[in-house]
Design an enzyme around this catalytic site. Structure first.
Site, PDB file in Angstrom:
ATOM      1  N   ASN A  81       0.799  -1.230   0.000  1.00 62.75           N
ATOM      2  CA  ASN A  81       0.000   0.000   0.000  1.00 62.75           C
ATOM      3  C   ASN A  81       0.832   1.280   0.000  1.00 62.75           C
ATOM      4  OD1 ASN A  81      -1.725  -2.082   2.077  1.00 62.75           O
ATOM      5  ND2 ASN A  81      -2.660  -1.364   0.164  1.00 62.75           N
ATOM      6  N   TYR A  83       3.419   3.482  -2.432  1.00 62.06           N
ATOM      7  CA  TYR A  83       4.012   3.645  -3.761  1.00 62.06           C
ATOM      8  C   TYR A  83       5.525   3.640  -3.639  1.00 62.06           C
ATOM      9  CZ  TYR A  83      -0.568   4.975  -5.612  1.00 62.06           C
ATOM     10  OH  TYR A  83      -1.882   4.978  -6.000  1.00 62.06           O
ATOM     11  N   VAL A  88       1.743   7.176   0.622  1.00 64.28           N
ATOM     12  CA  VAL A  88       0.929   6.185   1.303  1.00 64.28           C
ATOM     13  C   VAL A  88      -0.464   6.156   0.665  1.00 64.28           C
ATOM     14  CG1 VAL A  88      -0.041   5.487   3.514  1.00 64.28           C
ATOM     15  CG2 VAL A  88       2.156   6.647   3.448  1.00 64.28           C
ATOM     16  N   CYS A  89      -0.919   4.963   0.304  1.00 63.53           N
ATOM     17  CA  CYS A  89      -2.244   4.826  -0.296  1.00 63.53           C
ATOM     18  C   CYS A  89      -3.150   4.162   0.721  1.00 63.53           C
ATOM     19  CB  CYS A  89      -2.153   3.988  -1.576  1.00 63.53           C
ATOM     20  SG  CYS A  89      -3.744   3.774  -2.364  1.00 63.53           S
ATOM     21  N   ILE A  90      -3.936   4.968   1.375  1.00 63.36           N
ATOM     22  CA  ILE A  90      -4.787   4.450   2.438  1.00 63.36           C
ATOM     23  C   ILE A  90      -6.070   5.267   2.434  1.00 63.36           C
ATOM     24  CG2 ILE A  90      -3.522   5.911   4.068  1.00 63.36           C
ATOM     25  CD1 ILE A  90      -4.006   3.918   6.237  1.00 63.36           C
TER      26      ILE A  90
END
Lengths: 170, 411
Positions: A81, A83, A88-90
């Site tokens: 999660n 990159y 942060v991809c949340i």
């Protein structure tokens, strides 16, 4: 607008300083710019990230808390999660409107009642339980699913690096 | 020359005005040395705006006058000092240069020493135009200018006694030019009070003619000098502004009474000049001025250095923050016994990996074990302290996790 954001950030800063949650600290990078923060997150116990201390930057928009901040790890972190550039991809960092992955429910999204502390706690649980349904790093997600041992080895080296320890031999 | 009379009448009006102003000011004696000087060259915002508009004309005027000025120099050098022709020619040319000299009072030929107050870098020129005289070069002026103006080296650089001896010798010579002295030793405003005179001219002769000098600038009343300004800046303003009127007033000769100490004699001379200007004599000497100048320069330098250091620090702090963290970690890798916080602090000070490594080698840095009971310092309510709290917590967090990780590894 910025005045309110500043006030809000100040309140959160005070809260985080006087009552820091376990394994998390955060503060503005310098006293002149409250919209750029540095934070440290300890990897959750009993996971492959345990005892790792990972630094990250949080950038707040001028209309915070209406819009969510952006978070980016400044260390290398191989995680489904996160990159490759550290972003942060949340779901908590996404406004209800945009959904880059299409897998998130509105309830987990950003809203002004959220806070820096909640974001950071979410990130900690994200480290413990990667969500490989909407991967930001496909390779990491794949390895997480198929070659857990290798994933843990990489994670262990990340932890070592974050603690200024020599890397484990392959 | 005909326009002098009209200028003079204009000037007299102004002098009277000044007198009344100064009488009011006399009641409050200057409390600091700085009071004796013009602090700013431009006295008011209005004049500042005026100057802004005037600037292109002023610059052009300055350039033209600079060319004329060269000729004035040449004439001043060619013609003998005593001739009347030289005086008239120079006076007209100086008027073209914007320096209008008005003479008042009568020169008394008995006195061979003139004592004047000092208001600008060209005072001696003004007096010289009224009455040819010699200026002993007490100050550090370029040799070429000394030569051009016919200054005389009376051995001031070899000490006071030598100067007095040489001066006495000079005035004893028949038909020698009178000696012009500025016993104040510094350029002052001439509007608040005079500096205490240096009594050396009084030791040279028992007959002294006091001279008061006053400068007035119509419309652009830019001050002829400013505290700490250089002589060439003063000259620039003289030539750039339309014109400046210098009134040179020869006062009655002051004679030394028998048995009178030099100091008192000197005080009487200075009192006479002060009276003529409508001001008082202060107790400050030019040593006080030197002190103040030095202090001022030092303060300014310190302030500049401080400001520069601060801005550099601020920029580098922002830029280096991450870099320093990286370096801290790298150093820690090879020096696990040293606390991270100590390394970071030292790096911030030294700004060099090499220097910090040296410090570690010589054992100046705190060991990790010793640092453990720190890092959980008190949290104050002052937000400016929180950043330091964060910094401490950060490194102790890394330190603690590092220990735990190693423990986990060995168990």
């Amino acid at each position: 607008m910025a005045g309110y954001a500043l006030k809000r950030l100040m309140t959160e800063y005070k809260e985080l300083t006087t009552r820091p949650p376990e394994g998390i600290i955060a503060a503005p990078i310098d006293d002149e710019n409250f919209f750029e923060w540095e934070c440290l997150i300890t990897g959750p116990d009993d996971t492959c990230f345990a005892n790792g201390v990972f630094p990250a930057r949080i950038t707040f928009p001028q209309d915070y808390p209406l819009s969510p901040p952006k978070m980016r790890f400044t260390c290398e972190l191989f995680h489904p999660n996160i990159y490759q550039d550290g972003r942060v991809c949340i779901s908590i960092l996404h406004s209800p409107g945009d959904d880059p992955t299409g897998y998130e429910s509105s309830s987990e999204r950003w809203s002004p009642v959220q806070s820096i502390e909640k974001i950071l706690l979410s990130v900690v649980s994200m480290l413990a339980e990667p969500n490989d349904e909407s991967p930001a790093n496909v390779n990491a997600a794949k390895m997480w699913r198929e070659d857990r041992a290798q994933f843990e080895k990489i994670a262990d080296n990340t932890v070592r690096k974050s603690l200024a320890l020599p890397l484990a031999e392959n | 020359m005909s326009n002098f009379s009209s200028l003079e009448s204009q000037l007299f009006g102004c002098v009277e005005l000044n007198d009344t102003v100064d009488v009011i000011m006399m009641s409050q004696a200057p409390s600091t040395v700085e009071d004796l000087f013009f602090q700013d060259r431009v006295p008011s915002t209005f004049v500042r705006y005026l100057l802004f508009i005037y600037f292109p004309i002023g610059l052009l005027l300055f350039l033209i006058r600079l060319c004329i000025g060269v000729h004035v120099f040449l004439i001043a050098c060619l013609l003998r000092k005593t001739t009347a022709l030289r005086r008239i020619v120079l006076r007209i040319m100086c008027s073209i240069l914007g320096i209008v000299v008005v003479e008042r009072g009568k020169r008394d030929e008995r006195a061979h020493v003139l004592c004047a107050n000092h208001v600008s870098a060209i005072d001696h020129l003004a007096v010289d135009l009224c009455n040819p005289c010699i200026l002993p070069s007490v100050w550090d002026i370029p040799n070429i200018i000394r030569w051009c103006f016919g200054y005389m080296d009376l051995g001031a650089s070899r000490g006071r006694q030598e100067l007095i001896r040489e001066s006495r010798k000079h005035i004893k010579q028949s038909n020698s030019l009178p000696l012009l002295t500025f016993p104040e030793g510094e350029i002052t405003s001439g509007e608040r009070a005079l500096l205490k005179f240096n009594p050396w001219p009084c030791e040279v002769s028992d007959l002294i003619q006091p001279v008061s000098i006053h400068i007035y600038r119509p419309v652009f009343n830019v001050n002829p000098s400013a505290f700490g300004s250089s002589w060439w800046a003063d000259c620039f303003w003289f030539m750039a502004l339309p014109f400046s009127i210098i009134t040179v007033t020869f006062l009655n000769v002051v004679e030394k009474e028998e048995q009178e100490p030099y100091n008192e004699y000197c005080d009487r001379v200075s009192q006479k000049i002060a009276e003529s200007l409508g001001i008082s004599v202060s107790n400050f000497t030019n040593q006080d001025v030197t002190e103040v100048t030095k202090r001022r320069d030092r303060d300014r330098m310190q302030r500049q250095a401080h400001a520069a250091a601060q801005s550099v620090q601020r920029v580098s702090e922002k830029m280096d923050h991450r870099r320093l963290d990286e370096l801290t970690m790298r150093i820690k890798q090879f020096n696990p016994q040293i606390s991270l916080f100590a390394i970071k602090k030292d790096l911030q000070k030294t700004r060099s990996t090499q220097a910090t490594l040296e410090n570690i080698k010589s054992g100046k840095l705190q060991k990790a074990a010793e640092a453990e009971d720190q890092g959980h310092g008190k949290i104050t309510m002052d937000p400016s302290q929180w950043r330091d709290v964060y910094e401490e917590r950060k490194w102790s967090m890394v330190e603690a996790n590092r220990a735990q990780y190693l423990k986990r590894l060995t168990s």
